[in-house]
Design a protein around this motif. Structure first.
Motif, PDB file in Angstrom:
ATOM      1  N   TYR A  69      -0.533  -2.618  -0.001  1.00  0.00           N
ATOM      2  CA  TYR A  69      -0.698  -1.682  -1.112  1.00  0.00           C
ATOM      3  C   TYR A  69      -1.969  -0.840  -0.965  1.00  0.00           C
ATOM      4  O   TYR A  69      -1.940   0.375  -1.151  1.00  0.00           O
ATOM      5  CB  TYR A  69      -0.707  -2.455  -2.439  1.00  0.00           C
ATOM      6  N   GLU A  70      -3.089  -1.486  -0.626  1.00  0.00           N
ATOM      7  CA  GLU A  70      -4.376  -0.782  -0.557  1.00  0.00           C
ATOM      8  C   GLU A  70      -4.342   0.366   0.452  1.00  0.00           C
ATOM      9  O   GLU A  70      -4.903   1.430   0.192  1.00  0.00           O
ATOM     10  CB  GLU A  70      -5.505  -1.765  -0.203  1.00  0.00           C
TER      11      GLU A  70
ATOM     12  N   MET B 278      -2.349   3.295  -1.204  1.00  0.00           N
ATOM     13  CA  MET B 278      -3.121   4.020  -2.222  1.00  0.00           C
ATOM     14  C   MET B 278      -4.285   4.790  -1.592  1.00  0.00           C
ATOM     15  O   MET B 278      -4.603   5.898  -2.011  1.00  0.00           O
ATOM     16  CB  MET B 278      -3.644   3.048  -3.287  1.00  0.00           C
TER      17      MET B 278
ATOM     18  N   LEU C 166       6.659  -1.397  -1.601  1.00  0.00           N
ATOM     19  CA  LEU C 166       6.760  -2.068  -2.907  1.00  0.00           C
ATOM     20  C   LEU C 166       8.211  -2.294  -3.340  1.00  0.00           C
ATOM     21  O   LEU C 166       8.449  -2.887  -4.394  1.00  0.00           O
ATOM     22  CB  LEU C 166       6.030  -1.252  -3.975  1.00  0.00           C
TER      23      LEU C 166
ATOM     24  N   LEU D 145       2.951   3.107 -11.000  1.00  0.00           N
ATOM     25  CA  LEU D 145       3.103   1.777 -10.395  1.00  0.00           C
ATOM     26  C   LEU D 145       2.563   0.773 -11.404  1.00  0.00           C
ATOM     27  O   LEU D 145       1.360   0.552 -11.502  1.00  0.00           O
ATOM     28  CB  LEU D 145       2.355   1.697  -9.061  1.00  0.00           C
ATOM     29  N   LYS D 146       3.442   0.195 -12.172  1.00  0.00           N
ATOM     30  CA  LYS D 146       3.066  -0.591 -13.347  1.00  0.00           C
ATOM     31  C   LYS D 146       2.326  -1.884 -13.029  1.00  0.00           C
ATOM     32  O   LYS D 146       1.618  -2.412 -13.887  1.00  0.00           O
ATOM     33  CB  LYS D 146       4.304  -0.883 -14.194  1.00  0.00           C
ATOM     34  N   ASP D 147       2.449  -2.397 -11.830  1.00  0.00           N
ATOM     35  CA  ASP D 147       1.781  -3.651 -11.471  1.00  0.00           C
ATOM     36  C   ASP D 147       0.336  -3.470 -11.019  1.00  0.00           C
ATOM     37  O   ASP D 147      -0.344  -4.450 -10.722  1.00  0.00           O
ATOM     38  CB  ASP D 147       2.556  -4.369 -10.355  1.00  0.00           C
ATOM     39  N   TYR D 148      -0.144  -2.223 -10.973  1.00  0.00           N
ATOM     40  CA  TYR D 148      -1.471  -1.955 -10.423  1.00  0.00           C
ATOM     41  C   TYR D 148      -2.294  -1.095 -11.373  1.00  0.00           C
ATOM     42  O   TYR D 148      -1.775  -0.194 -12.030  1.00  0.00           O
ATOM     43  CB  TYR D 148      -1.355  -1.249  -9.068  1.00  0.00           C
ATOM     44  N   ASP D 149      -3.576  -1.383 -11.406  1.00  0.00           N
ATOM     45  CA  ASP D 149      -4.511  -0.641 -12.244  1.00  0.00           C
ATOM     46  C   ASP D 149      -4.775   0.735 -11.638  1.00  0.00           C
ATOM     47  O   ASP D 149      -5.019   0.847 -10.436  1.00  0.00           O
ATOM     48  CB  ASP D 149      -5.825  -1.439 -12.355  1.00  0.00           C
ATOM     49  N   LYS D 150      -4.715   1.768 -12.447  1.00  0.00           N
ATOM     50  CA  LYS D 150      -5.005   3.143 -12.042  1.00  0.00           C
ATOM     51  C   LYS D 150      -4.116   3.617 -10.898  1.00  0.00           C
ATOM     52  O   LYS D 150      -4.556   4.369 -10.031  1.00  0.00           O
ATOM     53  CB  LYS D 150      -6.481   3.304 -11.675  1.00  0.00           C
ATOM     54  N   ALA D 151      -2.876   3.195 -10.886  1.00  0.00           N
ATOM     55  CA  ALA D 151      -1.939   3.587  -9.831  1.00  0.00           C
ATOM     56  C   ALA D 151      -0.965   4.621 -10.373  1.00  0.00           C
ATOM     57  O   ALA D 151       0.180   4.318 -10.719  1.00  0.00           O
ATOM     58  CB  ALA D 151      -1.215   2.367  -9.286  1.00  0.00           C
TER      59      ALA D 151
END
Length: 179
Positions: free
Chosen positions: A52-53, A56, A111, A137-143
């Motif tokens: 993921y990182e 992003m 994802l 992207l609901k599972d991640y902060d500020k995504a």
């Protein structure tokens, strides 16, 4: 404490977001400071998105570079002597937006389109209304991702994560401000 490259990058981005929200910097400065950080740290995007990182990180890299080149192109637009430079900068911006959309698609595939919502956003810009959509992207902060790419839009629809209609952007105070 040793911060990872990702932590440094995203902490810097978060710091600039706070500065923008508090009114300490403009949207143009936000873009410029992100590009300055990229250049200062000789940051390059990843060829393969397997976490993921990285996805992003690539999205932010390409998005900031695209915005920067568009910003530069627009500043030169009104000067006839600089018209060829303006067009060159804008073409470069389009190039980075294409890479951003490709990176976005790779991230969504990683994802598996899980806990993703996409929708058109309400905008002050009549030119972008019905073109720009948000990918949350609901599972991640500020995504929060954005695109106008029709191919990506079709993929979102095929994966049943695109919601018809218009919604207020999660980051409305950013997307509805010109740089």
């Amino acid at each position: 404490m040793n911060e990872t490259m990702f932590e440094k990058f995203f902490n810097h981005r978060d710091y600039l977001i706070v500065q923008y929200k508090e009114g300490n910097i403009t949207k143009s400065e936000y873009v410029q400071y992100n590009v300055d950080y990229i250049n200062k740290n000789k940051i390059k995007p990843f060829d393969i998105i397997d976490i993921y990182e990285k996805g992003m990180y690539n999205y932010q890299y390409y998005n900031m570079m695209a915005k920067y080149y568009f910003m530069q192109g627009k500043m030169l637009m009104n000067n006839e002597d600089d018209e060829k430079y303006s067009k060159s900068f804008i073409e470069e911006g389009h190039y980075y937006y294409r890479l951003k959309d490709k990176s976005t698609l790779n991230l969504l595939k990683l994802l598996k389109f899980k806990n993703v919502e996409a929708y058109y956003i309400k905008l002050n810009s009549k030119n972008l209304m019905g073109k720009l959509y948000e990918i949350y992207l609901k599972d991640y902060d500020k995504a929060i991702l954005h695109s106008q790419n029709f191919r990506l839009l079709d993929t979102l629809k095929r994966n049943k994560v695109f919601i018809e209609g218009y919604r207020k952007s999660v980051i409305d105070d950013y997307v509805n401000v010109k740089y």
